[in-house]
Design a protein around this motif. Structure first.
Motif, PDB file in Angstrom:
ATOM      1  N   THR A  36       0.844  -1.189   0.000  1.00 53.29           N
ATOM      2  CA  THR A  36       0.000   0.000   0.000  1.00 53.29           C
ATOM      3  C   THR A  36       0.881   1.241   0.000  1.00 53.29           C
ATOM      4  O   THR A  36       2.080   1.181   0.309  1.00 53.29           O
ATOM      5  N   ASP A  37       0.280   2.385  -0.333  1.00 47.60           N
ATOM      6  CA  ASP A  37       1.071   3.606  -0.441  1.00 47.60           C
ATOM      7  C   ASP A  37       1.659   4.045   0.890  1.00 47.60           C
ATOM      8  O   ASP A  37       2.714   4.681   0.928  1.00 47.60           O
TER       9      ASP A  37
ATOM     10  N   GLY B  64      -3.951   4.855  -2.349  1.00 49.26           N
ATOM     11  CA  GLY B  64      -4.552   5.402  -1.144  1.00 49.26           C
ATOM     12  C   GLY B  64      -5.704   4.592  -0.602  1.00 49.26           C
ATOM     13  O   GLY B  64      -6.595   5.137   0.064  1.00 49.26           O
ATOM     14  N   SER B  65      -5.712   3.302  -0.857  1.00 49.02           N
ATOM     15  CA  SER B  65      -6.835   2.466  -0.437  1.00 49.02           C
ATOM     16  C   SER B  65      -6.329   1.051  -0.205  1.00 49.02           C
ATOM     17  O   SER B  65      -5.221   0.679  -0.616  1.00 49.02           O
ATOM     18  N   LEU B  66      -7.186   0.265   0.450  1.00 50.23           N
ATOM     19  CA  LEU B  66      -6.909  -1.155   0.617  1.00 50.23           C
ATOM     20  C   LEU B  66      -7.597  -2.002  -0.443  1.00 50.23           C
ATOM     21  O   LEU B  66      -7.554  -3.232  -0.382  1.00 50.23           O
TER      22      LEU B  66
ATOM     23  N   ALA C 104       1.747  -5.247 -14.844  1.00 53.85           N
ATOM     24  CA  ALA C 104       2.224  -4.081 -14.095  1.00 53.85           C
ATOM     25  C   ALA C 104       1.079  -3.086 -14.015  1.00 53.85           C
ATOM     26  O   ALA C 104       0.218  -3.013 -14.912  1.00 53.85           O
ATOM     27  N   PHE C 105       1.054  -2.304 -12.923  1.00 49.22           N
ATOM     28  CA  PHE C 105      -0.046  -1.376 -12.674  1.00 49.22           C
ATOM     29  C   PHE C 105       0.537  -0.050 -12.224  1.00 49.22           C
ATOM     30  O   PHE C 105       1.395  -0.003 -11.333  1.00 49.22           O
ATOM     31  N   HIS C 106       0.081   1.039 -12.879  1.00 47.36           N
ATOM     32  CA  HIS C 106       0.487   2.392 -12.475  1.00 47.36           C
ATOM     33  C   HIS C 106      -0.670   3.014 -11.692  1.00 47.36           C
ATOM     34  O   HIS C 106      -1.753   3.261 -12.237  1.00 47.36           O
ATOM     35  N   LYS C 107      -0.426   3.269 -10.411  1.00 48.57           N
ATOM     36  CA  LYS C 107      -1.528   3.636  -9.518  1.00 48.57           C
ATOM     37  C   LYS C 107      -2.056   5.039  -9.797  1.00 48.57           C
ATOM     38  O   LYS C 107      -3.254   5.284  -9.637  1.00 48.57           O
ATOM     39  N   LYS C 108      -1.212   5.969 -10.204  1.00 46.70           N
ATOM     40  CA  LYS C 108      -1.674   7.339 -10.396  1.00 46.70           C
ATOM     41  C   LYS C 108      -2.597   7.460 -11.603  1.00 46.70           C
ATOM     42  O   LYS C 108      -3.594   8.178 -11.561  1.00 46.70           O
TER      43      LYS C 108
END
Length: 966
Positions: A203-204, A249-251, A342-346
């Motif tokens: 998590t962040d 910013g989340s679970l 792959a995952f880009h969270k922003k």
């Protein structure tokens, strides 16, 4: 008596013998003869080499990706790619690649990068880990995880990192910037999955992390002791988990399985809703002042054991997950394994790669397809996204591909691929700026030695390439192949402009071009003949017969029109082109000839034979001048399936690659071994042995077999250990017809197939099983004085500069031979006095000044000043240098390489500026023209207005003043 010193280990360093010498000149090749590797034993015919300055590993070309995971640096401008047991950093902004000067014991399995980009944890297949500083490019700590590690990931705050090993996950305290005795301190061990763990995501806020497993479950663990979240198990998949990602910013969680299914999980608690657990056990007792036993409590504190189905009372007041949606990547009827993600969270960008070489871009959580593209015909092994989300890196292990894709513009930022099979041959360009390689895959690749990138690939050959060479101009490459053709490629237009063939189909084993570049020769493997063609016309000039065995090597004399051909019939024949290609001499050998090469001045010939000997001949008189016995220097290893020991198998091994150094005083030899030997020709002694690899993932690396693999039923190496893995071989069962019964895992054998010394004399390259290895001088920490006495000090040199005794200051500076002081003295000479000072320099120091100028061109900004020095030196001392051309040639070629690089970059910049000025002038001409208002009265007026709006090229209707301005 042995001289052995391994770099990177403690205990100090061996004394630099150059500091002990009060005067005299060192050997020209002495910078290559260091104490980094095993030198040899002191015997009557093998003296220990002086450990002056080591030649260090410089770069790894020819291979861009092997296995493991890709990473972007924190600035997003560089890609970190594991290549075998090494790691290469590709700088995408500056178009340059560099390999870290370190190596693991086995192939690199995974790389973890710290959030600040300063540290990296490199783990190999055996579980050995290296803590590496990417700032100083050195190893800080060694650690063994005692098991095979699948992935490693730092927390976003950089305080901890997690490794997945077997069916557990272990969290360690990340090493800080302060010096620590033990950099890896285990914090907690997490149990839960029943099968191997595969992936990690944090998590962040670094409060929790998720672990995927091959048992189709995903586990969420708390990085700290949370009251409402210790562990949580998620199912919903029918195949192994490939990747899991937290939402920003989340679970909330995304899980992706190998069968192409994506599950979206929603959590009923925010990260701020996690409650710290009150201290219990020994911590609570410590607070209350009570003393109890702590062993069981400590075990509870450092171990988290998860349950797939916890009791209902354990779930009360805890975090809960619910599945919102499930999506499928494959269409109905299609079955394509998902291999990487792959995952880009922003930007909520999900990138997935498949076994067929296709990748998809989706926007989450709506699962909208942005676009898909096929980038390879092999499985995508690894995917990484940079920090801004613009660039995506793909690694394909099957073909050794590395791609960086900019998805918004749909264009390639980087597209590199090594040779699919092993490289067979290489050649340096005359200025040392390019290297051409040929491989068993039939491809010819040209590499830039400065950037480390391949900039052109020729695929015209339909079979393996056996020989490559440059012509004297450096713009034509000639290659031979087993497909029966010899081809010439133009580096100006990047095309195959000549194809030479024989009257009868034959397989060519070697190729050579004379010093003029007009005559091309190739040796046949099956007809025992040498074919001669004309480069201009492409016609076959002659067929040279006389050998009674396959032709193994060809070499033209650098100064005369003489061709040397080596054959398996135990002879080397010299053919004179000026005398109608008649055999002038036949040199009889004691064994089959494998390689032949001329000295750079053409006055000596070296031949490597099957009995591990190197013989030296005088080509003018056909007299043998010396020989070297190299069987004991090869030191071959024992394969896992060999029935005989390494000592007995070495009798059948020999040197297959041979080349002279640039000054002709030493010879490099390599073959079926992990060592490259440098011999002194005149003294006929071993000067140095380079160990090109320590990768135990290759075969024949160790001299003795591992007795743990010897059982009463046979060798365990006969069993495919990786069977059932994602890239492993499925073990065929009785009665099962699916799959390839002949597929097996093979360990490639270490060997050196070709060696070349750079014409500049400052580096040499070898094609090996690992790739193209480049070794260069390490002159950073060098104190190598020249005719030094007690009167030469830095203070006296600076005093001479103040007194305007510039020539004396330069001579003293070169005798002290410190680079910073040399630069200070040379740059203190006024530009109008350069000609006077250069004319007063002694002849002995002119070559040293040229070498210093060549090395200064690569780092200095004073381009015009050093060009002025070069011009005046060559004008004044040109005739004297020409009389010593053989000795001065490496320095001049090094100088030419440095100047050519600046010429290319400055000419591109000038062309760009010139075109911009032309465009600005053309636009300025249009500013004063009034455009007619709409609508136009007639079509003729409209056409006329269109003609007025067009931009005229510079020079049409311009005044002379504008032309002079441009």
């Amino acid at each position: 008596m042995k001289f052995a010193y391994r770099e990177g280990l403690g205990g100090g360093s061996p004394p630099a013998h150059s500091q002990l010498l009060s005067g005299g000149c060192t050997h020209p090749l002495s910078p290559f003869l260091g104490a980094t590797f095993l030198v040899g034993t002191a015997s009557p015919n093998r003296l220990p080499a002086l450990p002056v300055v080591p030649a260090v590993f410089s770069n790894l070309l020819g291979t861009v990706y092997r296995c493991g995971n890709l990473n972007f640096t924190c600035d997003g401008n560089s890609v970190i790619s594991p290549v075998g047991n090494r790691v290469t950093v590709f700088d995408l902004k500056n178009n340059k690649s560099s390999t870290l000067p370190l190596a693991t014991r086995y192939n690199v399995k995974c790389v973890g990068l710290s959030p600040d980009g300063r540290l990296a944890i490199i783990v190999d297949e055996g579980g050995d880990a290296l803590l590496v500083s990417l700032v100083c490019r050195s190893v800080l700590h060694h650690f063994h995880f005692k098991g095979s590690v699948h992935s490693v990931s730092f927390s976003p705050d950089g305080r901890k990192f997690v490794v997945t090993k077997g069916n557990i996950a272990q969290m360690y305290h990340a090493p800080g910037r302060k010096r620590e005795f033990n950099a890896f301190v285990l914090d907690k061990t997490y149990f839960g999955p029943y099968d191997e763990t595969t992936c990690i995501d944090w998590t962040d806020d670094s409060r929790c992390f998720a672990v995927g497993s091959k048992d189709m479950s995903t586990w969420v663990f708390g990085a700290e002791r949370w009251d409402n979240l210790i562990y949580y198990a998620l199912g919903g998949h029918k195949d192994a988990i490939v990747a899991c990602f937290f939402e920003s910013g989340s679970l909330d969680l995304y899980t992706i399985s190998q069968d192409g299914a994506l599950c979206v999980w929603q959590c009923d608690t925010s990260p701020e809703g996690l409650r710290p657990k009150a201290p219990t056990g020994w911590k609570a007792d410590l607070l209350q002042g009570e003393e109890e036993e702590e062993e069981e409590e400590r075990e509870e504190e450092t171990t988290v054991r998860g349950k797939t189905a916890p009791a209902p009372e354990e779930q009360q007041g805890k975090v809960k997950y619910s599945r919102l949606a499930k999506y499928f990547f494959n269409k109905e009827g299609d079955f394509n394994n998902l291999t990487a993600a792959a995952f880009h969270k922003k930007t909520h960008l999900l990138v997935t790669g498949f076994a067929s070489g296709i990748f998809h871009l989706h926007e989450l959580p709506e699962f909208n397809l942005i676009h898909s593209l096929s980038i390879s015909d092999q499985r995508v092994a690894s995917i990484a996204v940079n920090g801004s989300g613009d660039w995506i890196a793909f690694g394909c292990a099957g073909l050794g591909q590395l791609l960086v894709w900019e998805w918004q513009s749909e264009s390639y930022v980087l597209k590199q691929q090594g040779h699919f099979n092993s490289m067979v041959s290489l050649a340096y360009s005359p200025d040392g700026q390019y290297i051409v390689t040929g491989g068993d895959d039939g491809k010819v690749k040209v590499w830039n030695t400065l950037s480390g990138f391949c900039f052109v690939t020729f695929t015209e050959h339909s079979s393996g390439v056996t020989g490559v060479t440059f012509t004297a101009t450096g713009y034509v490459i000639v290659t031979s192949s087993m497909d029966g053709t010899v081809r010439a490629f133009d580096l100006h237009r990047y095309r195959n402009f000549r194809t030479f063939t024989s009257p009868r189909p034959t397989q060519f084993s070697c190729v050579a071009v004379d010093c003029s570049g007009e005559v091309v020769s190739a040796g046949a493997q099956d007809s025992f003949e040498v074919f001669i063609w004309s480069m201009q016309t492409g016609r076959l000039l002659d067929v040279l017969s006389g050998h009674e065995g396959p032709i193994s090597s060809l070499c033209f004399s650098p100064v005369k029109s003489v061709l040397a051909s080596a054959s398996w019939d135990r002879t080397v024949r010299l053919w004179d082109m000026a005398d109608s290609w008649r055999t002038t001499e036949t040199l009889g050998l004691t064994s089959d000839a494998l390689a032949v090469t001329f000295r750079p001045d053409g006055a000596e010939l070296a031949v490597a034979t099957l009995n591990s000997q190197i013989t030296f001949w005088d080509p003018e008189n056909a007299v043998q001048t010396g020989s070297i016995e190299g069987r004991h220097d090869l030191k071959t290893g024992r394969k896992e399936l060999d029935k005989v020991t390494a000592k007995h198998s070495a009798k059948g091994k020999a040197f297959t690659a041979l080349c002279y150094s640039a000054d002709g005083q030493s010879v490099l030899a390599g073959g079926m071994s992990k060592f490259v030997c440098i011999y002194h020709v005149k003294e006929q002694i071993l000067r140095k042995k380079f160990e090109i690899s320590r990768n135990l993932s290759l075969d024949a690396m160790e001299e003795f077999l591992n007795r743990r693999k010897r059982t009463e039923f046979g060798n365990l190496a006969l069993i495919d250990q990786d069977a059932g893995a994602e890239d492993g071989v499925a073990i065929p069962l009785p009665g099962v017809k699916k799959g390839d019964m002949s597929s097996r895992h093979l360990k490639p054998e270490i060997r050196v197939t070709s060696l070349r010394f750079s014409p500049t004399g400052r580096c040499w390259a070898a094609t090996t099983t690992e790739g193209l290895l480049v070794y260069s001088l390490d002159a950073q920490m060098l104190f190598d004085p020249f005719e030094l006495d007690t009167d030469v000090t830095p203070a006296r040199i600076r005093a001479a500069v103040r007194q305007q005794d510039l020539t004396g200051a330069i001579l003293m500076a070169f005798r002290l031979n410190e680079r910073t002081l040399l630069q200070e003295v040379l740059e203190s000479v006024p530009w109008d006095e350069v000609e006077v000072v250069s004319s007063s320099l002694p002849e002995l120091y002119v070559e040293k000044v040229l070498e210093f100028l060549a090395s200064s061109f690569e780092v200095s900004r004073h381009l015009e000043f050093y060009l002025l020095w070069t011009q005046k030196l060559l004008l004044v001392h040109g005739q004297k240098l020409k009389s010593r051309a053989g000795k001065v040639l490496p320095a001049v070629q090094f100088l030419q390489k440095s100047i050519q690089r600046h010429l290319d970059s400055v000419s591109k910049l000038c062309d760009w500026n010139r075109y911009n000025i032309q465009y600005a002038l053309a636009v300025s001409k249009q500013r004063g023209i009034k455009r007619p208002s709409e609508p136009l009265g007639s079509e003729e007026e409209a056409d006329a207005s269109d003609d007025d709006d067009t931009l005229h090229p510079l020079g049409e209707g311009q005044e002379d003043g504008d032309r002079q301005l441009v």
